[in-house]
Write an enzyme that holds these catalytic residues in place. Structure first.
Site, PDB file in Angstrom:
ATOM      1  N   ALA A   1      -4.739 -53.871 -11.638  1.00  0.00           N
ATOM      2  CA  ALA A   1      -3.923 -54.776 -10.815  1.00  0.00           C
ATOM      3  C   ALA A   1      -3.035 -55.699 -11.641  1.00  0.00           C
ATOM      4  CB  ALA A   1      -4.836 -55.607  -9.911  1.00  0.00           C
TER       5      ALA A   1
ATOM      6  N   GLN B   1      -5.618 -47.578 -11.555  1.00  0.00           N
ATOM      7  CA  GLN B   1      -6.460 -48.032 -10.442  1.00  0.00           C
ATOM      8  C   GLN B   1      -5.582 -48.535  -9.298  1.00  0.00           C
ATOM      9  OE1 GLN B   1      -8.557 -50.717 -13.426  1.00  0.00           O
ATOM     10  NE2 GLN B   1     -10.265 -50.238 -12.094  1.00  0.00           N
TER      11      GLN B   1
ATOM     12  N   HIS C   1      -7.438 -44.277  -7.265  1.00  0.00           N
ATOM     13  CA  HIS C   1      -7.737 -44.790  -5.920  1.00  0.00           C
ATOM     14  C   HIS C   1      -6.722 -44.338  -4.886  1.00  0.00           C
ATOM     15  CE1 HIS C   1     -10.049 -48.243  -8.137  1.00  0.00           C
ATOM     16  NE2 HIS C   1     -10.732 -47.112  -8.101  1.00  0.00           N
TER      17      HIS C   1
ATOM     18  N   CYS D   1      -2.075 -38.390  14.147  1.00  0.00           N
ATOM     19  CA  CYS D   1      -1.450 -37.267  13.441  1.00  0.00           C
ATOM     20  C   CYS D   1      -0.565 -36.480  14.404  1.00  0.00           C
ATOM     21  CB  CYS D   1      -2.530 -36.367  12.857  1.00  0.00           C
ATOM     22  SG  CYS D   1      -1.881 -34.858  12.086  1.00  0.00           S
TER      23      CYS D   1
HETATM   24 ZN    ZN Z   1      -3.967 -33.946  11.525  1.00  0.00          ZN
END
Ligand code: ZN
Length: 242
Positions: free
Chosen positions: A10, A90, A110, A143
């Site tokens: 960070a 990270q 990450h 989605c």
């Molecule tokens: Zn999907």
């Protein structure tokens, strides 16, 4: 060819205006409720948590942030003759790539906040598209392919890191000649294991961080100056014949 590996945390992105969420003044310290927005169980089970998480993503400055001098210095080092750069990060801000480092040279431990992943079918799409749907009035966009729950393509609390990503980070760490940890306190797995692994395999270990780290006594050099000036200066001299 000299392989120079970076491990960034960070601290490298604070000059770009991105707060350190886990630091002493981090969002999670000030608002423990905020941590739920980034925890897998609550996120998947509670539509209200998701609604709040999408509002935070919409308001966050992360997508507007620009790379700073340290990101640029690393990308420029990769252009130098005889040097190959790999970055293990990270951070989820995508600023190494925005600075010009090819995406294939960046290992995002990450994940990335610049895209979203469907928890149903796994499809990845740009975060900007999902945020545009939120701005158009959808509180919890699903989605478009399968109707599944969308999440940021970051590793949430309660999720495991991707084994292939960790394996790639380990391979880079073992193979590099120079390992530079920058802006990371080196206290979170797997970041906490990589500097020792690099040193065990003969790499020169350099740490650039405002605070002491558990690996300072193993490092060949430790720099405490601000990253934005210390890192570009360090990289200018790196590999220069003496
Ligand atoms: Zn999907």
């Amino acid at each position: 060819m000299t392989l120079v590996a970076f491990l960034s945390g960070a601290g490298i992105s604070t000059d770009s205006g991105i707060p350190d969420y886990r630091g002493p003044n981090g969002v999670w310290v000030r608002d423990p409720e905020a941590e739920k927005l980034s925890t897998y169980g609550p996120y998947m089970n509670d539509p209200e948590i998701r609604r709040r998480a999408w509002q935070v993503r919409r308001d966050r400055t992360l997508l507007d942030a620009s790379p700073n001098a340290a990101h640029r210095a690393i990308a420029e080092l990769d252009q130098r003759h005889g040097i190959a750069v790999r970055v293990i990060t990270q951070n989820v801000d995508g600023l190494h790539q925005a600075a010009g480092l090819p995406a294939r040279k960046v290992v995002e431990l990450h994940g990335s906040a610049r895209s979203v992943t469907c928890t149903g079918c796994g499809v990845r799409t740009p975060m900007t598209e999902a945020v545009a749907r939120v701005e158009a009035g959808e509180s919890d966009p699903a989605c478009a392919k399968c109707g599944g729950i969308l999440k940021s393509s970051t590793v949430l609390f309660g999720e495991h890191l991707d084994d292939r990503v960790v394996a790639e980070a380990v391979a880079i760490t073992k193979g590099c000649e120079v390992f530079i940890a920058v802006g990371t306190s080196l206290q979170v797995y797997p970041a906490a294991t990589l500097p020792g692994l690099a040193a065990d395999n003969g790499a020169r270990l350099i740490i650039v961080n405002a605070e002491p780290t558990p690996f300072d006594d193993r490092a060949d050099s430790v720099l405490r100056e601000p990253i934005g000036t210390a890192l570009p200066e360090l990289l200018r001299t790196l590999g220069t014949p003496v």
